[in-house]
Design a protein around this motif. Structure first.
Motif, PDB file in Angstrom:
ATOM      1  N   GLU A 290       0.914  -1.303  -0.026  1.00  0.00           N
ATOM      2  CA  GLU A 290       0.005   0.109   0.007  1.00  0.00           C
ATOM      3  C   GLU A 290       1.039   1.327   0.013  1.00  0.00           C
ATOM      4  O   GLU A 290       2.211   1.233   0.344  1.00  0.00           O
ATOM      5  CB  GLU A 290      -0.994  -0.047   1.359  1.00  0.00           C
ATOM      6  CG  GLU A 290      -1.766   0.918   1.335  1.00  0.00           C
ATOM      7  CD  GLU A 290      -2.844   1.223   0.423  1.00  0.00           C
ATOM      8  OE1 GLU A 290      -2.518   1.936  -0.939  1.00  0.00           O
ATOM      9  OE2 GLU A 290      -4.222   0.844   0.713  1.00  0.00           O
TER      10      GLU A 290
ATOM     11  N   GLU B 255      -0.023  -8.320   6.318  1.00  0.00           N
ATOM     12  CA  GLU B 255      -1.469  -8.657   5.842  1.00  0.00           C
ATOM     13  C   GLU B 255      -1.745  -8.177   4.556  1.00  0.00           C
ATOM     14  O   GLU B 255      -1.132  -7.075   3.976  1.00  0.00           O
ATOM     15  CB  GLU B 255      -2.447  -8.045   6.963  1.00  0.00           C
ATOM     16  CG  GLU B 255      -2.365  -6.552   7.004  1.00  0.00           C
ATOM     17  CD  GLU B 255      -3.617  -5.806   7.871  1.00  0.00           C
ATOM     18  OE1 GLU B 255      -4.499  -6.458   8.101  1.00  0.00           O
ATOM     19  OE2 GLU B 255      -3.548  -4.642   7.791  1.00  0.00           O
TER      20      GLU B 255
ATOM     21  N   LEU C 286      -4.708  -6.287   2.611  1.00  0.00           N
ATOM     22  CA  LEU C 286      -5.771  -5.518   2.643  1.00  0.00           C
ATOM     23  C   LEU C 286      -6.998  -5.743   1.962  1.00  0.00           C
ATOM     24  O   LEU C 286      -6.851  -6.647   0.953  1.00  0.00           O
ATOM     25  CB  LEU C 286      -5.429  -4.014   2.405  1.00  0.00           C
ATOM     26  CG  LEU C 286      -4.270  -3.448   3.495  1.00  0.00           C
ATOM     27  CD1 LEU C 286      -3.766  -1.891   3.210  1.00  0.00           C
ATOM     28  CD2 LEU C 286      -4.854  -3.460   5.135  1.00  0.00           C
ATOM     29  N   THR C 287      -8.151  -5.432   2.156  1.00  0.00           N
ATOM     30  CA  THR C 287      -9.330  -5.657   1.286  1.00  0.00           C
ATOM     31  C   THR C 287      -9.083  -5.388  -0.370  1.00  0.00           C
ATOM     32  O   THR C 287      -9.658  -5.907  -1.273  1.00  0.00           O
ATOM     33  CB  THR C 287     -10.740  -4.909   1.679  1.00  0.00           C
ATOM     34  OG1 THR C 287     -10.216  -3.540   1.641  1.00  0.00           O
ATOM     35  CG2 THR C 287     -10.958  -5.396   3.196  1.00  0.00           C
ATOM     36  N   SER C 288      -8.316  -4.163  -0.340  1.00  0.00           N
ATOM     37  CA  SER C 288      -7.629  -3.821  -1.756  1.00  0.00           C
ATOM     38  C   SER C 288      -6.839  -4.594  -2.575  1.00  0.00           C
ATOM     39  O   SER C 288      -6.749  -4.559  -3.705  1.00  0.00           O
ATOM     40  CB  SER C 288      -7.091  -2.538  -1.842  1.00  0.00           C
ATOM     41  OG  SER C 288      -5.827  -2.526  -1.155  1.00  0.00           O
TER      42      SER C 288
ATOM     43  N   TRP D 174      -0.649  -4.317   0.176  1.00  0.00           N
ATOM     44  CA  TRP D 174      -0.163  -4.993   1.433  1.00  0.00           C
ATOM     45  C   TRP D 174       0.193  -4.032   2.608  1.00  0.00           C
ATOM     46  O   TRP D 174       0.476  -2.943   2.291  1.00  0.00           O
ATOM     47  CB  TRP D 174       1.335  -5.935   1.178  1.00  0.00           C
ATOM     48  CG  TRP D 174       0.947  -7.101   0.386  1.00  0.00           C
ATOM     49  CD1 TRP D 174      -0.279  -7.313  -0.208  1.00  0.00           C
ATOM     50  CD2 TRP D 174       2.144  -7.677  -0.385  1.00  0.00           C
ATOM     51  NE1 TRP D 174       0.133  -8.280  -1.286  1.00  0.00           N
ATOM     52  CE2 TRP D 174       1.451  -8.723  -1.179  1.00  0.00           C
ATOM     53  CE3 TRP D 174       3.356  -7.874  -0.153  1.00  0.00           C
ATOM     54  CZ2 TRP D 174       2.214  -9.560  -1.970  1.00  0.00           C
ATOM     55  CZ3 TRP D 174       4.102  -8.716  -0.800  1.00  0.00           C
ATOM     56  CH2 TRP D 174       3.562  -9.589  -2.038  1.00  0.00           C
ATOM     57  N   ASN D 175       0.338  -4.522   3.959  1.00  0.00           N
ATOM     58  CA  ASN D 175       0.457  -3.590   5.051  1.00  0.00           C
ATOM     59  C   ASN D 175       1.302  -4.313   5.958  1.00  0.00           C
ATOM     60  O   ASN D 175       0.914  -5.411   6.380  1.00  0.00           O
ATOM     61  CB  ASN D 175      -0.760  -2.831   5.539  1.00  0.00           C
ATOM     62  CG  ASN D 175      -0.670  -2.192   6.887  1.00  0.00           C
ATOM     63  OD1 ASN D 175       0.233  -1.367   6.875  1.00  0.00           O
ATOM     64  ND2 ASN D 175      -1.223  -2.708   7.951  1.00  0.00           N
TER      65      ASN D 175
ATOM     66  N   ARG E 116      -5.826 -12.157  12.723  1.00  0.00           N
ATOM     67  CA  ARG E 116      -6.413 -11.814  11.418  1.00  0.00           C
ATOM     68  C   ARG E 116      -6.686 -13.375  10.936  1.00  0.00           C
ATOM     69  O   ARG E 116      -5.999 -14.287  11.308  1.00  0.00           O
ATOM     70  CB  ARG E 116      -5.474 -11.214  10.441  1.00  0.00           C
ATOM     71  CG  ARG E 116      -5.054  -9.679  10.474  1.00  0.00           C
ATOM     72  CD  ARG E 116      -6.308  -9.002  10.218  1.00  0.00           C
ATOM     73  NE  ARG E 116      -6.089  -7.524  10.237  1.00  0.00           N
ATOM     74  CZ  ARG E 116      -6.103  -6.690  11.279  1.00  0.00           C
ATOM     75  NH1 ARG E 116      -6.653  -7.227  12.240  1.00  0.00           N
ATOM     76  NH2 ARG E 116      -5.925  -5.492  11.188  1.00  0.00           N
TER      77      ARG E 116
ATOM     78  N   ARG F 266      -6.915 -12.264  -3.253  1.00  0.00           N
ATOM     79  CA  ARG F 266      -8.053 -11.283  -2.845  1.00  0.00           C
ATOM     80  C   ARG F 266      -9.417 -11.504  -3.316  1.00  0.00           C
ATOM     81  O   ARG F 266     -10.201 -11.670  -2.498  1.00  0.00           O
ATOM     82  CB  ARG F 266      -7.677  -9.890  -3.875  1.00  0.00           C
ATOM     83  CG  ARG F 266      -8.557  -8.796  -3.118  1.00  0.00           C
ATOM     84  CD  ARG F 266      -8.310  -7.631  -4.131  1.00  0.00           C
ATOM     85  NE  ARG F 266      -8.971  -7.828  -5.358  1.00  0.00           N
ATOM     86  CZ  ARG F 266     -10.103  -7.791  -5.696  1.00  0.00           C
ATOM     87  NH1 ARG F 266     -11.111  -7.506  -4.871  1.00  0.00           N
ATOM     88  NH2 ARG F 266     -10.571  -8.013  -6.777  1.00  0.00           N
TER      89      ARG F 266
ATOM     90  N   ARG G 110     -11.934  -9.605   3.021  1.00  0.00           N
ATOM     91  CA  ARG G 110     -11.291  -9.854   4.604  1.00  0.00           C
ATOM     92  C   ARG G 110      -9.828  -9.361   4.243  1.00  0.00           C
ATOM     93  O   ARG G 110      -9.051  -9.493   3.451  1.00  0.00           O
ATOM     94  CB  ARG G 110     -11.375 -11.034   5.026  1.00  0.00           C
ATOM     95  CG  ARG G 110     -12.929 -11.367   5.071  1.00  0.00           C
ATOM     96  CD  ARG G 110     -13.176 -12.659   5.516  1.00  0.00           C
ATOM     97  NE  ARG G 110     -14.496 -13.092   6.007  1.00  0.00           N
ATOM     98  CZ  ARG G 110     -15.337 -13.692   5.279  1.00  0.00           C
ATOM     99  NH1 ARG G 110     -14.888 -13.883   3.792  1.00  0.00           N
ATOM    100  NH2 ARG G 110     -16.658 -14.006   5.477  1.00  0.00           N
ATOM    101  N   ARG G 111      -9.400  -8.891   5.377  1.00  0.00           N
ATOM    102  CA  ARG G 111      -8.004  -8.559   5.538  1.00  0.00           C
ATOM    103  C   ARG G 111      -7.340  -9.684   6.390  1.00  0.00           C
ATOM    104  O   ARG G 111      -7.792 -10.250   7.327  1.00  0.00           O
ATOM    105  CB  ARG G 111      -7.652  -7.207   6.669  1.00  0.00           C
ATOM    106  CG  ARG G 111      -8.238  -5.997   6.065  1.00  0.00           C
ATOM    107  CD  ARG G 111      -8.375  -4.769   7.034  1.00  0.00           C
ATOM    108  NE  ARG G 111      -7.031  -4.521   7.722  1.00  0.00           N
ATOM    109  CZ  ARG G 111      -6.709  -3.474   8.148  1.00  0.00           C
ATOM    110  NH1 ARG G 111      -7.800  -2.469   8.556  1.00  0.00           N
ATOM    111  NH2 ARG G 111      -5.459  -3.099   8.659  1.00  0.00           N
TER     112      ARG G 111
ATOM    113  N   TRP H  59      -3.741 -12.685   6.866  1.00  0.00           N
ATOM    114  CA  TRP H  59      -2.305 -12.634   6.908  1.00  0.00           C
ATOM    115  C   TRP H  59      -2.065 -13.516   5.670  1.00  0.00           C
ATOM    116  O   TRP H  59      -2.508 -14.318   5.365  1.00  0.00           O
ATOM    117  CB  TRP H  59      -1.899 -13.682   7.893  1.00  0.00           C
ATOM    118  CG  TRP H  59      -1.959 -13.244   9.376  1.00  0.00           C
ATOM    119  CD1 TRP H  59      -2.532 -13.479  10.568  1.00  0.00           C
ATOM    120  CD2 TRP H  59      -1.505 -11.815  10.095  1.00  0.00           C
ATOM    121  NE1 TRP H  59      -2.580 -12.825  11.714  1.00  0.00           N
ATOM    122  CE2 TRP H  59      -1.667 -11.693  11.254  1.00  0.00           C
ATOM    123  CE3 TRP H  59      -0.523 -10.861   9.608  1.00  0.00           C
ATOM    124  CZ2 TRP H  59      -1.493 -10.421  12.108  1.00  0.00           C
ATOM    125  CZ3 TRP H  59      -0.224  -9.879  10.255  1.00  0.00           C
ATOM    126  CH2 TRP H  59      -0.766  -9.762  11.500  1.00  0.00           C
TER     127      TRP H  59
END
Length: 345
Positions: A107, A122, A124-126, A129-130, A138, A189, A195-196, A198
């Protein structure tokens, strides 16, 4: 020019005869010259062994008590946060084609190591990554397959920490999911349906410059926090209020530092304008704590390697260790009570 160097000699642990073969000293050398962390690391590796690893509270107390007598402020130690060590939980290279271990889909502004200890990842819903604290819970995705072309993804809709997710995937499938390219990222995805989760990417957290395995930490409350987003090196703050506790700082800052290990070369003592005051407290017939303070105008360097004007001269040591004669600076020898009892017996 006056130069101050502190040598701390620690002898600890249970010892058996012959004493000189089994009890090896742990030496710390305080270098009162301001350098950034990388420069300090290079200096310690050239002159001694490495930037200092601190193994326990007793060693830290020795550093605090002795260095504080000649210096107040922050000093570099050998602890650092390896921000560039990202790798996949599934390490077997047979699962990757060339370059696939390097695929990333961060991200914007990530990874940022928020609060100083985000070492797991993790999705993300998009689909971006974060980096995240590994203790956060998670759902997760496992990989299942035996080679680079035969991979299936299994979504586990159960909230766990990253380590728990990794353990579950390794027991029941192959490992936490590896993401090798954009197509796989999109497939995962879609599988997790907003969902977010791991994924299997992680990195090393704080570790020692000499690759030592000491788990001892002495962080100040609220530290590390990566406050300025680039604080990846550790200092000990030797002040009355901080009492030697550690914090994270930008590695580009300049501070004195603490080395460990015996000197790699012997520098001849100064030959001019040297005055020495020595006091010795005898604890037993065979053990001493000795303190020597020298004020020296240094003559030109006499080693085979030319020393720059701002570099301190290493101490000359006697390996038997009943006391430490000093060429320049301040030297301290600290012995365990066990050794006193040993020799008295």
């Amino acid at each position: 020019m006056t130069r101050n160097t502190v040598l701390l000699l620690l002898i600890s642990g249970f010892c058996s005869l012959p004493l000189e073969n089994l009890c090896l000293p742990h030496e710390y050398h305080f270098v009162n010259v301001a350098k950034n962390w990388t420069e300090a690391q290079s200096y310690c590796r050239e002159k001694y062994t490495d930037l200092a690893t601190v193994g326990n509270q007793d060693e830290m107390n020795t550093v605090i008590n002795n260095v504080s007598s000649v210096y107040t402020g922050v000093i570099w130690i050998g602890l650092y946060n390896d921000a560039n060590s990202w790798r996949w939980s599934l390490a077997d290279t047979g699962y990757y084609d060339s370059g696939e271990t390097k695929y990333r889909n961060w991200e914007d502004l990530e990874p940022n190591n928020y609060l100083g200890d985000e070492t797991c990842v993790e999705m993300l819903t998009s689909g971006r990554w974060n980096d995240l604290l590994c203790k956060v819970t998670r759902p997760f995705v496992c990989s299942y397959g035996r080679n680079v072309t035969n991979q299936r993804y299994i979504f586990i809709n159960q909230y766990t920490t990253w380590s728990q997710a990794q353990a579950y995937c390794r027991i029941h499938y192959t490992d936490l999911v590896l993401v090798r390219n954009q197509d796989e990222n999109e497939e995962i995805r879609e599988l997790v349906q907003g969902r977010r989760v791991w994924i299997g990417l992680f990195r090393d957290s704080w570790k020692w410059s000499d690759q030592g395995n000491s788990s001892f930490r002495y962080w100040k409350q609220t530290q590390p926090d990566n406050f300025y987003t680039n604080e990846f090196c550790a200092v000990a703050t030797l002040t009355r209020t901080s009492n030697g506790t550690w914090s994270d700082r930008s590695c580009d800052q300049n501070h004195p530092f603490l080395c460990s290990g015996a000197p790699k070369s012997t520098i001849a003592p100064p030959t001019t304008n040297t005055t020495t005051k020595r006091t010795t407290s005898v604890l037993s017939t065979t053990m001493q704590i000795s303190t020597a303070v020298s004020t020296t105008n240094l003559s030109p360097a006499v080693s085979t390697k030319t020393q720059s004007a701002h570099q301190p001269t290493p101490q000359n040591l006697i390996s038997k260790g009943t006391h430490l004669p000093c060429g320049t600076g301040v030297c301290f020898c600290v012995y365990s009570i066990f050794l006193s009892i040993f020799f008295l017996l």
